[in-house]
Design a protein around this motif. Structure first.
Motif, PDB file in Angstrom:
ATOM      1  N   TYR A  81       0.830  -1.199   0.000  1.00 28.12           N
ATOM      2  CA  TYR A  81       0.000   0.000   0.000  1.00 28.12           C
ATOM      3  C   TYR A  81       0.867   1.252   0.000  1.00 28.12           C
ATOM      4  O   TYR A  81       0.553   2.228  -0.707  1.00 28.12           O
ATOM      5  CB  TYR A  81      -0.953   0.055   1.197  1.00 28.12           C
ATOM      6  CG  TYR A  81      -1.722   1.360   1.172  1.00 28.12           C
ATOM      7  CD1 TYR A  81      -2.704   1.569   0.216  1.00 28.12           C
ATOM      8  CD2 TYR A  81      -1.394   2.412   2.029  1.00 28.12           C
ATOM      9  CE1 TYR A  81      -3.359   2.795   0.121  1.00 28.12           C
ATOM     10  CE2 TYR A  81      -2.042   3.634   1.947  1.00 28.12           C
ATOM     11  CZ  TYR A  81      -3.026   3.821   0.987  1.00 28.12           C
ATOM     12  OH  TYR A  81      -3.650   5.035   0.875  1.00 28.12           O
ATOM     13  N   TYR A  82       1.962   1.256   0.760  1.00 31.47           N
ATOM     14  CA  TYR A  82       2.831   2.415   0.737  1.00 31.47           C
ATOM     15  C   TYR A  82       3.349   2.671  -0.673  1.00 31.47           C
ATOM     16  O   TYR A  82       3.400   3.832  -1.132  1.00 31.47           O
ATOM     17  CB  TYR A  82       4.003   2.250   1.705  1.00 31.47           C
ATOM     18  CG  TYR A  82       5.008   3.379   1.569  1.00 31.47           C
ATOM     19  CD1 TYR A  82       4.664   4.676   1.928  1.00 31.47           C
ATOM     20  CD2 TYR A  82       6.268   3.149   1.032  1.00 31.47           C
ATOM     21  CE1 TYR A  82       5.561   5.721   1.769  1.00 31.47           C
ATOM     22  CE2 TYR A  82       7.177   4.188   0.865  1.00 31.47           C
ATOM     23  CZ  TYR A  82       6.809   5.477   1.228  1.00 31.47           C
ATOM     24  OH  TYR A  82       7.687   6.517   1.045  1.00 31.47           O
ATOM     25  N   GLN A  83       3.695   1.613  -1.393  1.00 29.64           N
ATOM     26  CA  GLN A  83       4.159   1.789  -2.769  1.00 29.64           C
ATOM     27  C   GLN A  83       3.042   2.325  -3.662  1.00 29.64           C
ATOM     28  O   GLN A  83       3.272   3.176  -4.519  1.00 29.64           O
ATOM     29  CB  GLN A  83       4.688   0.458  -3.317  1.00 29.64           C
ATOM     30  CG  GLN A  83       5.271   0.535  -4.725  1.00 29.64           C
ATOM     31  CD  GLN A  83       6.531   1.383  -4.830  1.00 29.64           C
ATOM     32  OE1 GLN A  83       7.176   1.661  -3.805  1.00 29.64           O
ATOM     33  NE2 GLN A  83       6.877   1.804  -6.046  1.00 29.64           N
ATOM     34  N   ARG A 137       2.356   1.235  10.388  1.00 29.75           N
ATOM     35  CA  ARG A 137       3.332   0.555   9.528  1.00 29.75           C
ATOM     36  C   ARG A 137       3.553   1.351   8.244  1.00 29.75           C
ATOM     37  O   ARG A 137       4.688   1.464   7.765  1.00 29.75           O
ATOM     38  CB  ARG A 137       2.853  -0.863   9.203  1.00 29.75           C
ATOM     39  CG  ARG A 137       2.849  -1.796  10.406  1.00 29.75           C
ATOM     40  CD  ARG A 137       2.827  -3.262  10.016  1.00 29.75           C
ATOM     41  NE  ARG A 137       1.632  -3.643   9.264  1.00 29.75           N
ATOM     42  CZ  ARG A 137       0.479  -4.014   9.804  1.00 29.75           C
ATOM     43  NH1 ARG A 137       0.344  -4.021  11.134  1.00 29.75           N
ATOM     44  NH2 ARG A 137      -0.545  -4.375   9.063  1.00 29.75           N
ATOM     45  N   VAL A 138       2.497   1.924   7.698  1.00 27.65           N
ATOM     46  CA  VAL A 138       2.653   2.738   6.486  1.00 27.65           C
ATOM     47  C   VAL A 138       3.459   3.994   6.792  1.00 27.65           C
ATOM     48  O   VAL A 138       4.360   4.378   6.033  1.00 27.65           O
ATOM     49  CB  VAL A 138       1.264   3.096   5.903  1.00 27.65           C
ATOM     50  CG1 VAL A 138       1.404   4.069   4.735  1.00 27.65           C
ATOM     51  CG2 VAL A 138       0.532   1.842   5.443  1.00 27.65           C
ATOM     52  N   VAL A 139       3.168   4.647   7.908  1.00 26.41           N
ATOM     53  CA  VAL A 139       3.914   5.846   8.285  1.00 26.41           C
ATOM     54  C   VAL A 139       5.390   5.506   8.492  1.00 26.41           C
ATOM     55  O   VAL A 139       6.284   6.263   8.059  1.00 26.41           O
ATOM     56  CB  VAL A 139       3.305   6.470   9.554  1.00 26.41           C
ATOM     57  CG1 VAL A 139       4.188   7.602  10.085  1.00 26.41           C
ATOM     58  CG2 VAL A 139       1.894   6.991   9.282  1.00 26.41           C
ATOM     59  N   ARG A 140       5.647   4.399   9.148  1.00 27.47           N
ATOM     60  CA  ARG A 140       7.041   3.999   9.386  1.00 27.47           C
ATOM     61  C   ARG A 140       7.779   3.777   8.062  1.00 27.47           C
ATOM     62  O   ARG A 140       8.932   4.186   7.902  1.00 27.47           O
ATOM     63  CB  ARG A 140       7.072   2.735  10.231  1.00 27.47           C
ATOM     64  CG  ARG A 140       8.494   2.340  10.667  1.00 27.47           C
ATOM     65  CD  ARG A 140       8.508   1.024  11.419  1.00 27.47           C
ATOM     66  NE  ARG A 140       7.632   1.057  12.573  1.00 27.47           N
ATOM     67  CZ  ARG A 140       6.571   0.251  12.743  1.00 27.47           C
ATOM     68  NH1 ARG A 140       6.262  -0.647  11.815  1.00 27.47           N
ATOM     69  NH2 ARG A 140       5.858   0.330  13.841  1.00 27.47           N
ATOM     70  N   LEU A 141       7.122   3.146   7.114  1.00 29.16           N
ATOM     71  CA  LEU A 141       7.732   2.951   5.804  1.00 29.16           C
ATOM     72  C   LEU A 141       8.055   4.282   5.142  1.00 29.16           C
ATOM     73  O   LEU A 141       9.111   4.432   4.498  1.00 29.16           O
ATOM     74  CB  LEU A 141       6.797   2.127   4.909  1.00 29.16           C
ATOM     75  CG  LEU A 141       6.661   0.646   5.259  1.00 29.16           C
ATOM     76  CD1 LEU A 141       5.430   0.042   4.600  1.00 29.16           C
ATOM     77  CD2 LEU A 141       7.926  -0.110   4.806  1.00 29.16           C
ATOM     78  N   PRO A 154      14.261   6.960   1.953  1.00 29.11           N
ATOM     79  CA  PRO A 154      15.151   8.110   1.759  1.00 29.11           C
ATOM     80  C   PRO A 154      14.623   9.133   0.756  1.00 29.11           C
ATOM     81  O   PRO A 154      15.072  10.286   0.756  1.00 29.11           O
ATOM     82  CB  PRO A 154      16.466   7.471   1.283  1.00 29.11           C
ATOM     83  CG  PRO A 154      16.081   6.126   0.757  1.00 29.11           C
ATOM     84  CD  PRO A 154      14.901   5.688   1.566  1.00 29.11           C
ATOM     85  N   GLU A 155      13.704   8.741  -0.096  1.00 34.01           N
ATOM     86  CA  GLU A 155      13.148   9.676  -1.073  1.00 34.01           C
ATOM     87  C   GLU A 155      11.954  10.469  -0.521  1.00 34.01           C
ATOM     88  O   GLU A 155      11.517  11.453  -1.123  1.00 34.01           O
ATOM     89  CB  GLU A 155      12.685   8.911  -2.323  1.00 34.01           C
ATOM     90  CG  GLU A 155      13.780   8.146  -3.045  1.00 34.01           C
ATOM     91  CD  GLU A 155      13.237   7.357  -4.224  1.00 34.01           C
ATOM     92  OE1 GLU A 155      11.995   7.403  -4.451  1.00 34.01           O
ATOM     93  OE2 GLU A 155      14.022   6.709  -4.907  1.00 34.01           O
ATOM     94  N   ALA A 156      11.432  10.057   0.626  1.00 34.44           N
ATOM     95  CA  ALA A 156      10.135  10.557   1.052  1.00 34.44           C
ATOM     96  C   ALA A 156      10.163  12.000   1.548  1.00 34.44           C
ATOM     97  O   ALA A 156       9.252  12.793   1.251  1.00 34.44           O
ATOM     98  CB  ALA A 156       9.562   9.658   2.143  1.00 34.44           C
ATOM     99  N   SER A 157      11.183  12.369   2.313  1.00 33.50           N
ATOM    100  CA  SER A 157      11.175  13.695   2.930  1.00 33.50           C
ATOM    101  C   SER A 157      11.145  14.806   1.892  1.00 33.50           C
ATOM    102  O   SER A 157      10.597  15.895   2.139  1.00 33.50           O
ATOM    103  CB  SER A 157      12.388  13.863   3.850  1.00 33.50           C
ATOM    104  OG  SER A 157      13.599  13.760   3.112  1.00 33.50           O
ATOM    105  N   PHE A 203       5.043  11.604   0.697  1.00 34.52           N
ATOM    106  CA  PHE A 203       4.120  11.012  -0.284  1.00 34.52           C
ATOM    107  C   PHE A 203       2.666  10.984   0.176  1.00 34.52           C
ATOM    108  O   PHE A 203       1.885  10.184  -0.321  1.00 34.52           O
ATOM    109  CB  PHE A 203       4.599   9.613  -0.704  1.00 34.52           C
ATOM    110  CG  PHE A 203       5.952   9.620  -1.352  1.00 34.52           C
ATOM    111  CD1 PHE A 203       6.141  10.254  -2.567  1.00 34.52           C
ATOM    112  CD2 PHE A 203       7.043   9.016  -0.744  1.00 34.52           C
ATOM    113  CE1 PHE A 203       7.399  10.281  -3.172  1.00 34.52           C
ATOM    114  CE2 PHE A 203       8.299   9.039  -1.342  1.00 34.52           C
ATOM    115  CZ  PHE A 203       8.484   9.675  -2.561  1.00 34.52           C
ATOM    116  N   PHE A 204       2.310  11.864   1.100  1.00 31.27           N
ATOM    117  CA  PHE A 204       0.892  12.082   1.396  1.00 31.27           C
ATOM    118  C   PHE A 204       0.716  13.438   2.056  1.00 31.27           C
ATOM    119  O   PHE A 204       1.566  13.887   2.826  1.00 31.27           O
ATOM    120  CB  PHE A 204       0.298  10.957   2.255  1.00 31.27           C
ATOM    121  CG  PHE A 204       0.900  10.791   3.624  1.00 31.27           C
ATOM    122  CD1 PHE A 204       0.283  11.316   4.748  1.00 31.27           C
ATOM    123  CD2 PHE A 204       2.099  10.083   3.805  1.00 31.27           C
ATOM    124  CE1 PHE A 204       0.820  11.148   6.020  1.00 31.27           C
ATOM    125  CE2 PHE A 204       2.644   9.913   5.064  1.00 31.27           C
ATOM    126  CZ  PHE A 204       2.015  10.450   6.179  1.00 31.27           C
TER     127      PHE A 204
END
Length: 582
Positions: A170-172, A206-210, A215-218, A223-224
Motif C-alpha cells: 500500500y505504501y508503494q 506501519r505505512v507511516v514507518r515505511l 530516503p526519497e520521502a522527505s 508522499f501524502f
C-alpha cells in the motif's frame, strides 16, 4: 440590499417619541434557512450528481462531495481511457458549487496480479509506461486538473475486503500515486486512503514507518498530504482518535492534516434499517444527536474535514440505513442536525473540549467576533448547567434547528440537558448556545406624504436583525433640510416613532440605520437615496373686504397656478398646500 421609498422631502426638529422595543426570549421559526456561507470542513459521501440530491446536500451546508472514480470504469481495456461516465458527473457537481474529493480505487482485472487487487508492475518507477497504476493516476489527474482538488488513494486499505496486499504494497501504491498526481497537477492534494482501523489497528503506523524510512520521502512530503479515518457509532471517537492519530504521526516527527472522510451511526427502526435495536445502531432521533456531537468533537480536535456517510440510503442493502434523508427525499432528523452544524460551526478559528461530570462542552471561537458553545449530557439522567454569558443576548438552538433568543440572568444562561438513551455511546440531545453574530441588521424610515400640511408630524421607522442574529439594540435617525448636509436627529434610540417639527415651506429627507446587540452597525443609505422625503406646505390666509370695509362672502381667492379658497361669512379665507416658490 434594502428597498428605498422616495416620497418627497421631510423634516427637522424636536420630537415626542413612542414605541420602545425589548429583545427577550421568544421562539423563532422552526428549522433553519438553507446554508449559504458554507465551510469546506463539511462534506458528504456519494452525493448523487442529480436533483434533488445536489440541492438537498448544498442547502444542508455540504460543500465537498467524496466521490469514487473506479480505475476499471476509466480503463476497462489497457490503454483505452474512457471518461464518458465521469465527465457529466463531475460537471454537475461543480456546477452546483461542490468541491470534489475523489477516491481512486478498483483496478481492472487486466492490471492486477491474478487473484489480487494489487496492481502489476507497481514497484516500477511511477512514470514507467509499464507501471499501469502510475499511468492511470497521471492520466485521470491530468483530465480533471483544476476540477478535482484532492485525490484519496484507495478506500480502507487496512481492510482485507478492499486491499489484500501488505502495508508495504500500500505504501508503494501511495508513493506512485503521489508522484504521478503531482506531476499532473502540482496543486492537488493526495490523501492517504481512509482507514477502517479496527480490523488492523497497526496498519496505519506501519505505512507511516515505511514513509519516514524511505530516503526519497522527505523531499516529497512523505508522499501524502493528509490522513483520513472512518469513525462510526460513537461521536467521541472523532476527538479521541484524532488525538491518537496526531500522536502516532508525532512519534515519527510528522504533522499532517487529519480528515474523517466517513462517519455516521447506522439506524434501526427506520427502513431499510433493522426493526429492532442492534449494537452500535441508533434511532433517527439519536442519529441527529450523533451528527452534532461528531462535528463538535472533530472541530475541537482540529480535524480539517468531516464527511458524513451518506446523504441518502441509495442502494444500501436491506438492514443498512445511514442516510440523512430517505430514498424518497424526505429528511430524517439528522438532515436538520447537519444543517444546524454547518450553520453555526462553520468558520471556526479555535475550539476546545471540556468534560465535567456527565457534561461535554465544546467551546468554539468564530472567525468573526463571538462564541458558540455546544453542550450535551452523557448520563441517562437530565442535568441542569449554567454557561457564563459573553454577550448581551444569545440564541439557544436545539439539534434540529429550533431557535430561541435568550437574555442572560445574573450574567449566565441556565440550560437543562436531556439524558442519553444509552450511557457511553451517543450523548443526550445537545444544545448550541450562539453568542456570535456578524451580520448587520436592516432598517427603513416609513414613506411620508409628498406634501405635509402640519409643521409637527410623526416619523416612523422599523428594522430587523438577521434571521439568526441576536436581536436589535437601537437606531440612529438623520435628517436633511433641503439640499443641506445630513445631521443627526436621534442617536441610539430604541424608539420606532418620534414627532418632528419643521419649518413652513421647507423640504426634509430622512434616513436611518440600526445596530444589533453584538454591535454590528448597518451603513446609512447613500446621500442621494434617503428613505423618505416630504415638503412642509405654506399657508396663505386673510380677509376680503369691499371698498366700504364690508366682508365679501363667497368670493374665490386663487393663487396663480395653484390652489384656491372661498371666503366665509366674515370674508376670511385660508389656502393651504403652498410649496416654496409659489
Amino acid at each position: 440590499m434594502k428597498m428605498r421609498f422616495v416620497v418627497i422631502g421631510l423634516l427637522l426638529g424636536l420630537m415626542a417619541a413612542s414605541g420602545n422595543f425589548i429583545v427577550c426570549a421568544h421562539p423563532l421559526a422552526e428549522g433553519l434557512p438553507p446554508v449559504r456561507d458554507g465551510d469546506g470542513r463539511f462534506g458528504l459521501c456519494f452525493i448523487e450528481p442529480e436533483e434533488p440530491w445536489l440541492s438537498l446536500a448544498y442547502d444542508a451546508g455540504a460543500r465537498v462531495n467524496r466521490w469514487q472514480i473506479n480505475w476499471r470504469d476509466v480503463e476497462h481495456e489497457e490503454g483505452n481511457f474512457y471518461y464518458g461516465w465521469y465527465d457529466p458527473q463531475i460537471r454537475a457537481m461543480r456546477d452546483r458549487g461542490f468541491e470534489i474529493s475523489a477516491i481512486l480505487t478498483y483496478p481492472p482485472d487486466w492490471a492486477t496480479e491474478e487473484g489480487s487487487v494489487v496492481p502489476r508492475n507497481l514497484y516500477l518507477p511511477y512514470d514507467d509506461p509499464a507501471n499501469y497504476w502510475g499511468r492511470f493516476v497521471r492520466k485521470v489527474v491530468e483530465r480533471y486538473r483544476g476540477r478535482i482538488a484532492s485525490w484519496e488513494i484507495w478506500n480502507e486499505p487496512d481492510l482485507d475486503i478492499y486491499w489484500d496486499g501488505t502495508a508495504k504494497d500500500y505504501y508503494q501504491l501511495l508513493k506512485v500515486a503521489y508522484q504521478a498526481a503531482k506531476a499532473a497537477d502540482p496543486a492537488c492534494r493526495v490523501v492517504m486512503g481512509g482507514m477502517g482501523h479496527w480490523e488492523d489497528p497497526r496498519f496505519f503506523e506501519r505505512v507511516v514507518r515505511l514513509a519516514v524510512r524511505d530516503p526519497e520521502a522527505s523531499a516529497h512530503n512523505y508522499f501524502f498530504d493528509a490522513v483520513a479515518w472512518h469513525w462510526y457509532s460513537r461521536p467521541s471517537l472523532l476527538y479521541d482518535k484524532a488525538l491518537w492519530c496526531r500522536q502516532v504521526l508525532a512519534k515519527y516527527g510528522l504533522t499532517k492534516p487529519i480528515w474523517v472522510n466517513e462517519t455516521n451511526v447506522p439506524l434501526w427502526g427506520d427502513w431499510p434499517g433493522p426493526e429492532t435495536r442492534q449494537p452500535d445502531h441508533a434511532t433517527p432521533d439519536e442519529q441527529a444527536s450523533f451528527i452534532i456531537q461528531a462535528y463538535a468533537n472533530a472541530i475541537a480536535a482540529n480535524v480539517e474535514r468531516v464527511f458524513v456517510f451518506r446523504l441518502h440510503d441509495a442502494q444500501m442493502a436491506r438492514g443498512q440505513a445511514y442516510g440523512l434523508v430517505r430514498n424518497d427525499g424526505s429528511p430524517r432528523p439528522a438532515y436538520h442536525a447537519y444543517r444546524v452544524a454547518a450553520t453555526f460551526f462553520s468558520h471556526v478559528v479555535t475550539a476546545t473540549r471540556q468534560i465535567s461530570g456527565s457534561i461535554t462542552t465544546v467551546t468554539m471561537r468564530k472567525a468573526h467576533r463571538g462564541r458558540v458553545t455546544v453542550l450535551w449530557n452523557n448520563s441517562p439522567t437530565p442535568v441542569t448547567t449554567t454557561v457564563a454569558a459573553t454577550a448581551p443576548a444569545a440564541l439557544l438552538v436545539d439539534k434540529v434547528g429550533r431557535v430561541e433568543r435568550r437574555r442572560p440572568v445574573g450574567g449566565s444562561y441556565t440550560i437543562t440537558l436531556p439524558g442519553a438513551a444509552e450511557e457511553g455511546a451517543i450523548g443526550g440531545s445537545p444544545y448550541i448556545l450562539v453568542e456570535a453574530d456578524d451580520a448587520p441588521p436592516t432598517s427603513q424610515v416609513e414613506p411620508l406624504p409628498a406634501l405635509m400640511p402640519d409643521l409637527a408630524f410623526p416619523v416612523r421607522w422599523s428594522g430587523e436583525d438577521d434571521p439568526l442574529g441576536l436581536g436589535l439594540a437601537s437606531y440612529d435617525v438623520q435628517v436633511r433640510d433641503g439640499d443641506g448636509p445630513w445631521r443627526d436627529w436621534l442617536v441610539e434610540t430604541t424608539d420606532t416613532e418620534a414627532t418632528f417639527v419643521g419649518r413652513e415651506g421647507h423640504s426634509y429627507a430622512f434616513r436611518c440605520r440600526a445596530r444589533d446587540l453584538m454591535g454590528n452597525l448597518e451603513p446609512y443609505p447613500p446621500d442621494d437615496q434617503p428613505d423618505a422625503l416630504t415638503s412642509l406646505t405654506g399657508v396663505l390666509s386673510g380677509r376680503v373686504l369691499d371698498i366700504r370695509d364690508v366682508p365679501v362672502v363667497g368670493a374665490t381667492v386663487r393663487v396663480d397656478g395653484g390652489p384656491s379658497a372661498t371666503t366665509d361669512r366674515q370674508g376670511r379665507f385660508r389656502i393651504t398646500g403652498l410649496v416654496s416658490g409659489t
